[in-house]
Design an enzyme around this catalytic site. Sequence first.
Site, PDB file in Angstrom:
ATOM      1  N   GLN A 104       2.898   9.921   1.248  1.00 43.07           N
ATOM      2  CA  GLN A 104       4.186   9.223   1.367  1.00 43.07           C
ATOM      3  C   GLN A 104       5.120   9.540   0.198  1.00 43.07           C
ATOM      4  OE1 GLN A 104       2.339   5.142   2.215  1.00 43.07           O
ATOM      5  NE2 GLN A 104       4.233   5.097   3.407  1.00 43.07           N
ATOM      6  N   HIS A 122      -4.547   1.106   7.403  1.00 44.31           N
ATOM      7  CA  HIS A 122      -3.209   1.708   7.423  1.00 44.31           C
ATOM      8  C   HIS A 122      -3.141   2.895   6.448  1.00 44.31           C
ATOM      9  CE1 HIS A 122       1.338   1.181   7.786  1.00 44.31           C
ATOM     10  NE2 HIS A 122       1.240   1.971   6.727  1.00 44.31           N
ATOM     11  N   GLU A 123      -3.688   2.699   5.246  1.00 44.82           N
ATOM     12  CA  GLU A 123      -3.590   3.757   4.228  1.00 44.82           C
ATOM     13  C   GLU A 123      -4.499   4.938   4.561  1.00 44.82           C
ATOM     14  OE1 GLU A 123      -1.071   3.564   2.428  1.00 44.82           O
ATOM     15  OE2 GLU A 123      -0.753   1.471   2.947  1.00 44.82           O
ATOM     16  N   CYS A 126       5.748  -0.276   7.564  1.00 45.23           N
ATOM     17  CA  CYS A 126       5.383   0.913   6.775  1.00 45.23           C
ATOM     18  C   CYS A 126       6.585   1.329   5.938  1.00 45.23           C
ATOM     19  CB  CYS A 126       4.978   2.042   7.719  1.00 45.23           C
ATOM     20  SG  CYS A 126       4.551   3.561   6.841  1.00 45.23           S
ATOM     21  N   LEU A 127       6.347   1.628   4.667  1.00 47.60           N
ATOM     22  CA  LEU A 127       7.448   2.041   3.787  1.00 47.60           C
ATOM     23  C   LEU A 127       8.096   3.341   4.264  1.00 47.60           C
ATOM     24  CD1 LEU A 127       5.874   1.265   0.288  1.00 47.60           C
ATOM     25  CD2 LEU A 127       7.599  -0.079   1.527  1.00 47.60           C
ATOM     26  N   HIS A 184      -2.822   7.062   7.072  1.00 47.07           N
ATOM     27  CA  HIS A 184      -1.813   7.943   6.461  1.00 47.07           C
ATOM     28  C   HIS A 184      -2.449   9.235   5.967  1.00 47.07           C
ATOM     29  CE1 HIS A 184       2.126   6.087   6.261  1.00 47.07           C
ATOM     30  NE2 HIS A 184       1.666   4.948   5.769  1.00 47.07           N
ATOM     31  N   GLY A 212       0.829  -1.188   0.000  1.00 45.93           N
ATOM     32  CA  GLY A 212       0.000   0.000   0.000  1.00 45.93           C
ATOM     33  C   GLY A 212       0.866   1.242   0.000  1.00 45.93           C
TER      34      GLY A 212
HETATM   35 ZN    ZN Z   1       2.605   3.149   5.765  1.00 42.76          ZN
END
Ligand code: ZN
Length: 166
Positions: free
Chosen positions: A51, A132-133, A90-91, A136, A46
């Site tokens: 991000q 999660h998204e 998380c990226l 964000h 995701g």
């Molecule tokens: Zn993330």
Amino acid sequence: MAILPIRTFGDPVLRMKTKPVDEIDDAVRSLVKDMIETMYAAPGVGLAANQVGVSRRIAVFDAQDGLGARVMINPEIVETSGQFVYDEGCLSIPNRYWEIERPAFARVVALDLDGNEVEYSGDGLMGRVLQHEVAHLEGGLLIDELPKRVRKAVLRELRDENLGLK
Ligand code: ZN
């Protein structure tokens, strides 16, 4: 198409609530293509627009259910239920994972790239990636879900790392 740099913890754009999309134009379509390419290259399941430094309410995900990459524009969580602890990463906080408790099931209403209303729902990875998204896009990060004492220790570690103290 292009792979975009992913913003990491400490970048203020990650903490800003994103702005809703009022027109799905070529710029939005192009951003979404780049976000999908960036998500797969990372690799991740995701990616939210903030991000990659764009504070708009757009996210992409691939819940590894064989349906490929999907887009959520202006997503809203309309239902959650249950509880589920999942080893979540998380990226934007690379190579770190925490056992995070969230509702197991989530249902999201959003727009697709054609402006049609779509609904995504599920538990397991699907429920997790949806929550999660959307978090964000509200300026949230997964560490916000940790118990307070754990969160404080983690924040200290991450700040030390950002300052190059480790
Ligand atoms: Zn993330």
